[in-house]
Design a protein around this motif. Structure first.
Motif, mmCIF file in Angstrom:
data_model
loop_
_atom_site.group_PDB
_atom_site.id
_atom_site.type_symbol
_atom_site.label_atom_id
_atom_site.label_comp_id
_atom_site.label_asym_id
_atom_site.label_seq_id
_atom_site.Cartn_x
_atom_site.Cartn_y
_atom_site.Cartn_z
ATOM 1 N N LYS A 1 0.828 -1.201 0.000
ATOM 2 C CA LYS A 1 0.000 0.000 0.000
ATOM 3 C C LYS A 1 0.866 1.256 0.000
ATOM 4 C CE LYS A 1 -3.771 -2.239 2.533
ATOM 5 N NZ LYS A 1 -4.578 -2.207 3.776
ATOM 6 N N LYS A 2 0.349 2.315 -0.595
ATOM 7 C CA LYS A 2 1.086 3.569 -0.682
ATOM 8 C C LYS A 2 1.249 4.197 0.702
ATOM 9 C CE LYS A 2 0.970 8.077 -3.031
ATOM 10 N NZ LYS A 2 1.130 8.890 -1.809
ATOM 11 N N LEU A 3 2.463 4.637 0.978
ATOM 12 C CA LEU A 3 2.725 5.328 2.232
ATOM 13 C C LEU A 3 2.347 6.799 2.092
ATOM 14 C CD1 LEU A 3 6.235 3.866 3.136
ATOM 15 C CD2 LEU A 3 4.098 3.443 4.363
ATOM 16 N N PRO A 4 1.643 7.354 3.054
ATOM 17 C CA PRO A 4 1.322 8.775 2.986
ATOM 18 C C PRO A 4 2.578 9.611 3.199
ATOM 19 C CG PRO A 4 0.672 7.892 5.112
ATOM 20 C CD PRO A 4 1.096 6.722 4.276
ATOM 21 N N SER A 5 2.568 10.842 2.738
ATOM 22 C CA SER A 5 3.697 11.740 2.950
ATOM 23 C C SER A 5 3.903 11.961 4.446
ATOM 24 C CB SER A 5 3.437 13.073 2.254
ATOM 25 O OG SER A 5 4.463 13.988 2.529
ATOM 26 N N HIS A 6 5.149 11.922 4.886
ATOM 27 C CA HIS A 6 5.406 12.108 6.318
ATOM 28 C C HIS A 6 6.252 13.330 6.635
ATOM 29 C CE1 HIS A 6 9.187 10.036 5.209
ATOM 30 N NE2 HIS A 6 9.709 10.671 6.228
ATOM 31 N N ALA A 7 6.998 13.836 5.650
ATOM 32 C CA ALA A 7 7.955 14.908 5.918
ATOM 33 C C ALA A 7 7.291 16.189 6.411
ATOM 34 C CB ALA A 7 8.779 15.199 4.668
ATOM 35 N N THR A 8 6.098 16.495 5.909
ATOM 36 C CA THR A 8 5.451 17.765 6.262
ATOM 37 C C THR A 8 4.989 17.806 7.722
ATOM 38 O OG1 THR A 8 3.377 16.889 5.375
ATOM 39 C CG2 THR A 8 4.695 18.276 3.926
ATOM 40 N N GLU B 1 3.326 23.747 -1.063
ATOM 41 C CA GLU B 1 2.165 24.527 -1.499
ATOM 42 C C GLU B 1 0.869 24.153 -0.775
ATOM 43 O OE1 GLU B 1 2.313 27.107 -3.332
ATOM 44 O OE2 GLU B 1 4.417 26.912 -3.859
ATOM 45 N N ARG B 2 0.627 22.863 -0.584
ATOM 46 C CA ARG B 2 -0.656 22.482 0.033
ATOM 47 C C ARG B 2 -0.548 21.189 0.850
ATOM 48 N NH1 ARG B 2 -4.791 19.924 -4.281
ATOM 49 N NH2 ARG B 2 -3.476 18.206 -4.961
ATOM 50 N N PRO B 3 0.290 21.174 1.874
ATOM 51 C CA PRO B 3 0.418 19.973 2.702
ATOM 52 C C PRO B 3 -0.852 19.641 3.467
ATOM 53 C CG PRO B 3 1.537 21.806 3.727
ATOM 54 C CD PRO B 3 1.157 22.260 2.350
ATOM 55 N N ASP B 4 -1.674 20.666 3.766
ATOM 56 C CA ASP B 4 -2.935 20.434 4.460
ATOM 57 C C ASP B 4 -3.900 19.638 3.589
ATOM 58 O OD1 ASP B 4 -2.744 22.807 2.882
ATOM 59 O OD2 ASP B 4 -4.661 23.515 3.677
ATOM 60 N N VAL B 5 -3.997 20.008 2.316
ATOM 61 C CA VAL B 5 -4.857 19.273 1.377
ATOM 62 C C VAL B 5 -4.318 17.862 1.169
ATOM 63 C CG1 VAL B 5 -5.762 19.210 -0.980
ATOM 64 C CG2 VAL B 5 -5.553 21.406 0.228
ATOM 65 N N GLN B 6 -2.997 17.759 1.062
ATOM 66 C CA GLN B 6 -2.345 16.466 0.891
ATOM 67 C C GLN B 6 -2.686 15.534 2.056
ATOM 68 O OE1 GLN B 6 2.004 16.345 1.465
ATOM 69 N NE2 GLN B 6 2.151 15.435 -0.563
ATOM 70 N N ALA B 7 -2.640 16.061 3.274
ATOM 71 C CA ALA B 7 -2.930 15.249 4.461
ATOM 72 C C ALA B 7 -4.376 14.761 4.460
ATOM 73 C CB ALA B 7 -2.647 16.065 5.722
ATOM 74 N N ILE B 8 -5.295 15.616 4.039
ATOM 75 C CA ILE B 8 -6.707 15.234 3.973
ATOM 76 C C ILE B 8 -6.921 14.138 2.929
ATOM 77 C CG2 ILE B 8 -9.025 16.035 3.366
ATOM 78 C CD1 ILE B 8 -8.156 18.809 4.513
ATOM 79 N N LEU B 9 -6.344 14.338 1.748
ATOM 80 C CA LEU B 9 -6.511 13.367 0.662
ATOM 81 C C LEU B 9 -5.884 12.021 0.993
ATOM 82 C CD1 LEU B 9 -5.836 15.629 -2.465
ATOM 83 C CD2 LEU B 9 -8.047 14.822 -1.614
ATOM 84 N N GLU B 10 -4.807 12.048 1.764
ATOM 85 C CA GLU B 10 -4.122 10.800 2.111
ATOM 86 C C GLU B 10 -4.704 10.131 3.353
ATOM 87 O OE1 GLU B 10 0.008 11.958 2.280
ATOM 88 O OE2 GLU B 10 0.293 11.454 0.162
ATOM 89 N N GLY B 11 -5.681 10.753 3.975
ATOM 90 C CA GLY B 11 -6.398 10.137 5.079
ATOM 91 C C GLY B 11 -5.634 10.029 6.380
ATOM 92 N N ILE B 12 -4.786 11.031 6.670
ATOM 93 C CA ILE B 12 -4.041 10.963 7.932
ATOM 94 C C ILE B 12 -4.586 11.941 8.974
ATOM 95 C CG2 ILE B 12 -1.942 10.157 6.789
ATOM 96 C CD1 ILE B 12 -0.781 12.974 7.162
#
Length: 241
Positions: free
Chosen positions: A73-80, A117-128
Motif C-alpha cells: 500500500k502507498k505510504l502517505p507523505s510524512h515529511a510535512t 504549497e498544500r500539505p494540508d490538502v495532501q494530508a486530507i486526501l491521504e487520510g491521515i
C-alpha cells in the motif's frame, strides 16, 4: 529485546532509527557548527538543529503510515508533519530553514510542490487526519517518551500544516535577492546535515543495498559514499579526543 511496535522502515524500528540519527549528529554537527552559525547569524544552534534530527520523521507515527509500512500500500507523505511541528515550536529565524529542510528531505520520493504549497490538502486526501482536522496518530506512538513524541506534537492539525506552508512561502519569497540567497544557504546547510544523519543511520536498509554487479547507478553508491564519509569524520573525531 522487546518487540518493535513502530517502524521507520519495514525492518527498522522507529526509535532505533532516531537514536542512530542522533548518534551521527553528535559528531557531525561540530564539523558544521561554525558555518551554520555564520549563515544563521546566531549562536547556540545545537539544540535547534538536534530538534530537526529528533522530529524529521514524526509523520511516520501516523496510524496510516504505520499500517501501510511493509505492505504494497502507498505510504502517505510524512515529511510535512515533522516540518509543521518544528515550525510550531522554534522561534522565527530558526524555524523556517529547519522546517524547509525537513519538508524536502524526501524529495526523491515525492513532489516538493505538494509539500510546500498544500500539505494540508495532501494530508486530507491521504487520510491521515480526522474530521476535525487532527492528525491521526498510531496508538503505539502515545507510549513513546516525550523526547520522541512531545505533547505539542500530539495536537497537530491541518491548520498547523497550512500555517507552516504559508510561512515558508513568505520566508522564501518575501525579501530581497541578497536575503533570498542567504536563506537558501541556511536551508541547504541544514538539509545537508539532516541528510547525512538520516542516510548514514539507515545504511542497513535493503533499499540502499547494491543489487548486483551491473548496478552501476543505483542509490546504493550515494549511500555507500555518505556512509564512508560519516565514518571517516567519526574516526577523525576519536583521534583528536
Amino acid at each position: 529485546m522487546p518487540a518493535v511496535s513502530l517502524y521507520s522502515a519495514p525492518e527498522e524500528g522507529y526509535s532505533e532509527h532516531i537514536q542512530r540519527c542522533k548518534e551521527k549528529f553528535e559528531y557531525l554537527f561540530p564539523l558544521f557548527e561554525s558555518s551554520i552559525s555564520r549563515v544563521m547569524q546566531m549562536y547556540n544552534l545545537k539544540d535547534a538543529a538536534l530538534s530537526m534530527i529528533l522530529f524529521h520523521d514524526l509523520g511516520k507515527l501516523t496510524k496510516k503510515w504505520q499500517d501501510n509500512v511493509g505492505t504494497n500500500k502507498k505510504l502517505p507523505s510524512h515529511a510535512t508533519i515533522g516540518a509543521a511541528y518544528i515550525f510550531k515550536i522554534l522561534p522565527e529565524g530558526l524555524r523556517e530553514p529547519i522546517s524547509f529542510a525537513i519538508a524536502i528531505h524526501h524529495t526523491d520520493r515525492g513532489l516538493l510542490g505538494e509539500n510546500i504549497e498544500r500539505p494540508d490538502v495532501q494530508a486530507i486526501l491521504e487520510g491521515i487526519v480526522d474530521y476535525d482536522g487532527k492528525i491521526i496518530w498510531h496508538e503505539e506512538a502515545y507510549k513513546l517518551a516525550d523526547d520522541l513524541f512531545p505533547e505539542k506534537a500530539r495536537t497537530l492539525t491541518v491548520n498547523d500544516l497550512k500555517e507552516m506552508a504559508r510561512g515558508l512561502r513568505i520566508w522564501a519569497r518575501g525579501c530581497g535577492l541578497l536575503e533570498q540567497h542567504q536563506r537558501r544557504m541556511q536551508a541547504s546547510l541544514t538539509h545537508h546535515i539532516l541528510k547525512l544523519c538520516d542516510i548514514s543511520a539507515a545504511t542497513d536498509r535493503k533499499e540502499y543495498h547494491k543489487k548486483d554487479d551491473q548496478d552501476y547507478y543505483g542509490g546504493w553508491l550515494m549511500v555507500e559514499n555518505i556512509r564512508d564519509y560519516v565514518e571517516n569524520i567519526k574516526k577523525r573525531g576519536k583521534e583528536h579526543e
